[in-house]
Every structure is written in structure tokens, then in C-alpha cells.
Scaffold this motif. Sequence first.
Motif, PDB file in Angstrom:
ATOM      1  N   ALA A  41       0.847  -1.195   0.000  1.00 35.56           N
ATOM      2  CA  ALA A  41       0.000   0.000   0.000  1.00 35.56           C
ATOM      3  C   ALA A  41       0.881   1.243   0.000  1.00 35.56           C
ATOM      4  CB  ALA A  41      -0.902  -0.008   1.223  1.00 35.56           C
ATOM      5  N   GLY A  42       0.467   2.245  -0.734  1.00 35.23           N
ATOM      6  CA  GLY A  42       1.177   3.516  -0.748  1.00 35.23           C
ATOM      7  C   GLY A  42       2.286   3.613  -1.774  1.00 35.23           C
ATOM      8  N   ALA A  43       2.574   2.557  -2.500  1.00 32.85           N
ATOM      9  CA  ALA A  43       3.639   2.587  -3.505  1.00 32.85           C
ATOM     10  C   ALA A  43       3.043   3.020  -4.836  1.00 32.85           C
ATOM     11  CB  ALA A  43       4.299   1.224  -3.618  1.00 32.85           C
ATOM     12  N   ALA A  44       2.881   4.340  -5.027  1.00 35.75           N
ATOM     13  CA  ALA A  44       2.233   4.863  -6.234  1.00 35.75           C
ATOM     14  C   ALA A  44       3.130   4.726  -7.452  1.00 35.75           C
ATOM     15  CB  ALA A  44       1.865   6.326  -6.029  1.00 35.75           C
ATOM     16  N   ASP A  45       2.501   4.479  -8.602  1.00 39.23           N
ATOM     17  CA  ASP A  45       3.212   4.466  -9.877  1.00 39.23           C
ATOM     18  C   ASP A  45       3.448   5.890 -10.364  1.00 39.23           C
ATOM     19  OD1 ASP A  45       3.276   1.587 -10.382  1.00 39.23           O
ATOM     20  OD2 ASP A  45       1.110   1.755 -10.596  1.00 39.23           O
ATOM     21  N   ALA A  46       2.459   6.769 -10.141  1.00 34.40           N
ATOM     22  CA  ALA A  46       2.555   8.158 -10.601  1.00 34.40           C
ATOM     23  C   ALA A  46       1.879   9.079  -9.593  1.00 34.40           C
ATOM     24  CB  ALA A  46       1.895   8.313 -11.964  1.00 34.40           C
ATOM     25  N   THR A  47       2.411  10.294  -9.505  1.00 34.12           N
ATOM     26  CA  THR A  47       1.846  11.325  -8.637  1.00 34.12           C
ATOM     27  C   THR A  47       1.624  12.584  -9.464  1.00 34.12           C
ATOM     28  OG1 THR A  47       2.989  10.418  -6.717  1.00 34.12           O
ATOM     29  CG2 THR A  47       2.223  12.682  -6.547  1.00 34.12           C
ATOM     30  N   ARG A  61       6.926   7.613 -10.423  1.00 35.05           N
ATOM     31  CA  ARG A  61       7.521   7.133  -9.174  1.00 35.05           C
ATOM     32  C   ARG A  61       8.275   5.817  -9.334  1.00 35.05           C
ATOM     33  NH1 ARG A  61       7.713  10.921  -5.653  1.00 35.05           N
ATOM     34  NH2 ARG A  61       7.457   9.439  -3.986  1.00 35.05           N
ATOM     35  N   THR A  62       7.989   5.055 -10.398  1.00 33.95           N
ATOM     36  CA  THR A  62       8.606   3.749 -10.568  1.00 33.95           C
ATOM     37  C   THR A  62       9.781   3.765 -11.532  1.00 33.95           C
ATOM     38  OG1 THR A  62       7.130   3.158 -12.377  1.00 33.95           O
ATOM     39  CG2 THR A  62       6.414   2.585 -10.147  1.00 33.95           C
ATOM     40  N   THR A 104      -7.887   9.454 -13.757  1.00 38.45           N
ATOM     41  CA  THR A 104      -8.946   8.441 -13.829  1.00 38.45           C
ATOM     42  C   THR A 104      -8.572   7.308 -14.773  1.00 38.45           C
ATOM     43  OG1 THR A 104     -10.625  10.092 -13.322  1.00 38.45           O
ATOM     44  CG2 THR A 104     -11.388   8.073 -14.378  1.00 38.45           C
ATOM     45  N   LEU A 105      -8.061   7.632 -15.956  1.00 40.03           N
ATOM     46  CA  LEU A 105      -7.689   6.601 -16.932  1.00 40.03           C
ATOM     47  C   LEU A 105      -6.566   5.712 -16.419  1.00 40.03           C
ATOM     48  CD1 LEU A 105      -7.908   8.718 -20.190  1.00 40.03           C
ATOM     49  CD2 LEU A 105      -9.349   6.757 -19.581  1.00 40.03           C
ATOM     50  N   MET A 106      -5.576   6.312 -15.768  1.00 42.08           N
ATOM     51  CA  MET A 106      -4.472   5.496 -15.242  1.00 42.08           C
ATOM     52  C   MET A 106      -4.963   4.552 -14.146  1.00 42.08           C
ATOM     53  SD  MET A 106      -1.027   7.814 -15.385  1.00 42.08           S
ATOM     54  CE  MET A 106       0.033   6.412 -15.000  1.00 42.08           C
ATOM     55  N   ARG A 107      -5.847   5.035 -13.297  1.00 43.23           N
ATOM     56  CA  ARG A 107      -6.398   4.163 -12.240  1.00 43.23           C
ATOM     57  C   ARG A 107      -7.210   3.023 -12.845  1.00 43.23           C
ATOM     58  NH1 ARG A 107      -8.072   8.928  -8.057  1.00 43.23           N
ATOM     59  NH2 ARG A 107      -6.045   9.071  -7.023  1.00 43.23           N
ATOM     60  N   ARG A 108      -8.018   3.339 -13.835  1.00 45.57           N
ATOM     61  CA  ARG A 108      -8.824   2.290 -14.478  1.00 45.57           C
ATOM     62  C   ARG A 108      -7.950   1.270 -15.191  1.00 45.57           C
ATOM     63  NH1 ARG A 108     -13.806   5.919 -16.816  1.00 45.57           N
ATOM     64  NH2 ARG A 108     -14.756   6.294 -14.788  1.00 45.57           N
ATOM     65  N   ALA A 109      -6.763   1.697 -15.616  1.00 45.89           N
ATOM     66  CA  ALA A 109      -5.825   0.784 -16.280  1.00 45.89           C
ATOM     67  C   ALA A 109      -5.022  -0.034 -15.267  1.00 45.89           C
ATOM     68  CB  ALA A 109      -4.881   1.579 -17.186  1.00 45.89           C
ATOM     69  N   GLY A 110      -5.243   0.202 -13.974  1.00 39.91           N
ATOM     70  CA  GLY A 110      -4.568  -0.601 -12.953  1.00 39.91           C
ATOM     71  C   GLY A 110      -3.357   0.045 -12.317  1.00 39.91           C
ATOM     72  N   TYR A 111      -3.071   1.290 -12.643  1.00 38.07           N
ATOM     73  CA  TYR A 111      -1.943   1.983 -12.031  1.00 38.07           C
ATOM     74  C   TYR A 111      -2.357   2.516 -10.660  1.00 38.07           C
ATOM     75  CZ  TYR A 111       0.366   1.963 -16.558  1.00 38.07           C
ATOM     76  OH  TYR A 111       0.953   1.572 -17.721  1.00 38.07           O
ATOM     77  N   LEU A 112      -1.412   2.565  -9.744  1.00 31.45           N
ATOM     78  CA  LEU A 112      -1.643   3.187  -8.448  1.00 31.45           C
ATOM     79  C   LEU A 112      -1.241   4.645  -8.580  1.00 31.45           C
ATOM     80  CD1 LEU A 112      -0.236   0.412  -6.106  1.00 31.45           C
ATOM     81  CD2 LEU A 112      -2.608   0.868  -6.707  1.00 31.45           C
ATOM     82  N   VAL A 113      -2.195   5.552  -8.373  1.00 31.14           N
ATOM     83  CA  VAL A 113      -1.981   6.969  -8.638  1.00 31.14           C
ATOM     84  C   VAL A 113      -2.362   7.797  -7.417  1.00 31.14           C
ATOM     85  CG1 VAL A 113      -2.707   8.907 -10.090  1.00 31.14           C
ATOM     86  CG2 VAL A 113      -2.447   6.644 -11.094  1.00 31.14           C
ATOM     87  N   THR A 114      -1.534   8.786  -7.100  1.00 27.66           N
ATOM     88  CA  THR A 114      -1.894   9.786  -6.108  1.00 27.66           C
ATOM     89  C   THR A 114      -1.966  11.120  -6.835  1.00 27.66           C
ATOM     90  OG1 THR A 114       0.423  10.145  -5.493  1.00 27.66           O
ATOM     91  CG2 THR A 114      -0.821   8.573  -4.169  1.00 27.66           C
ATOM     92  N   ALA A 115      -2.825  12.016  -6.337  1.00 23.72           N
ATOM     93  CA  ALA A 115      -3.016  13.286  -7.025  1.00 23.72           C
ATOM     94  C   ALA A 115      -3.451  14.365  -6.050  1.00 23.72           C
ATOM     95  CB  ALA A 115      -4.057  13.139  -8.127  1.00 23.72           C
ATOM     96  N   ASP A 116      -3.107  15.611  -6.400  1.00 24.56           N
ATOM     97  CA  ASP A 116      -3.636  16.793  -5.726  1.00 24.56           C
ATOM     98  C   ASP A 116      -5.151  16.675  -5.727  1.00 24.56           C
ATOM     99  OD1 ASP A 116      -2.202  20.065  -6.311  1.00 24.56           O
ATOM    100  OD2 ASP A 116      -1.477  18.434  -5.060  1.00 24.56           O
ATOM    101  N   SER A 117      -5.821  17.247  -4.745  1.00 21.61           N
ATOM    102  CA  SER A 117      -7.274  17.155  -4.694  1.00 21.61           C
ATOM    103  C   SER A 117      -7.936  17.780  -5.937  1.00 21.61           C
ATOM    104  CB  SER A 117      -7.811  17.814  -3.429  1.00 21.61           C
ATOM    105  OG  SER A 117      -7.445  19.181  -3.375  1.00 21.61           O
ATOM    106  N   ALA A 118      -7.287  18.775  -6.545  1.00 26.16           N
ATOM    107  CA  ALA A 118      -7.844  19.411  -7.753  1.00 26.16           C
ATOM    108  C   ALA A 118      -7.893  18.451  -8.941  1.00 26.16           C
ATOM    109  CB  ALA A 118      -7.019  20.631  -8.136  1.00 26.16           C
ATOM    110  N   PHE A 119      -7.044  17.421  -8.927  1.00 24.11           N
ATOM    111  CA  PHE A 119      -6.952  16.507 -10.061  1.00 24.11           C
ATOM    112  C   PHE A 119      -7.525  15.123  -9.751  1.00 24.11           C
ATOM    113  CE2 PHE A 119      -2.905  19.072 -10.296  1.00 24.11           C
ATOM    114  CZ  PHE A 119      -3.445  20.031 -11.130  1.00 24.11           C
ATOM    115  N   ASP A 120      -7.976  14.929  -8.535  1.00 20.84           N
ATOM    116  CA  ASP A 120      -8.442  13.606  -8.123  1.00 20.84           C
ATOM    117  C   ASP A 120      -9.867  13.392  -8.588  1.00 20.84           C
ATOM    118  OD1 ASP A 120      -8.842  11.165  -6.939  1.00 20.84           O
ATOM    119  OD2 ASP A 120      -7.865  11.752  -5.072  1.00 20.84           O
TER     120      ASP A 120
END
Length: 123
Positions: A41-47, A61-62, A104-120
Motif C-alpha cells: 500500500a502507498g507505492a504509487a506508480d505516478a503522482t 515514481r517507478t 482516472t484513466l491510469m487508475r482504471r488501467a490498474g496503475y496506483l496513482v496519487t493526485a492533488d485534490s484538484a486533479f483527483d
Amino acid sequence: MTVATVRAVPADGGTLFTTGPVQAAAPGAAPARPTTAGRRAGAADATFGRHPEHGIVAADRTGGANTRWMLRRLGFGEVPGHHRLYALTDPARDGVARTRAAVTLMRRAGYLVTADSAFDGGC
């Protein structure tokens, strides 16, 4: 065509995890993406966030080819001199909505993503 089963050990020496078989990618297609099952948990692919100089950015991040491929296809270009940092091209053209869509697209593709609240997009 099955290429391999991927095994990885985190840099901190944590638990070994294994993904299922990885399929070879067709020429010009996205590289095969291992599943995220068993990842820590917490190991994001992209931020995604904002940079004072480069505007809307994404950090890979990877350092893997998969994340780099996705970011380029979603309109993010590499920032020269900044390892693994990608800036949104033409952010004045509805940059916030385009970044939300990328998250949204990266998450749906299975990537672990973190984002600023403006982009989440909340996917």
C-alpha cells in the motif's frame, strides 16, 4: 504469448511479491503491465500535482517503461533536467480537466496513482 512471471523485491528489503504471467506487447502497443495484486500500500506508480515552474506535472515514481508510456500518451512531456518529471503539454487548454481524466484513466488501467485534490477524479 506468455513471456514471464514477474518477481520483485522492494528496495527496502520488504516482502517479495509475484504477479501472474505477463503478456508480450504488440509492436507500438503499451508495454505489458503486471497486476497490482500483492503490491505494498502507498507505492504509487505516478503522482500528479503542480510545480512552481512547470505548472501541472506528473512524477513517474517507478521509473518503468509502462508509466512513462502512459504519461506520454496522456499529454505529458518529459521535463529536461528533471529525472522522471513530466509536464502537461498546453495546460491552458483545459489543463485541470485533462489531468483529472489522466488520473482516472491510469487508475482504471490498474496503475496506483496519487493526485492533488484538484486533479483527483475519485475513480
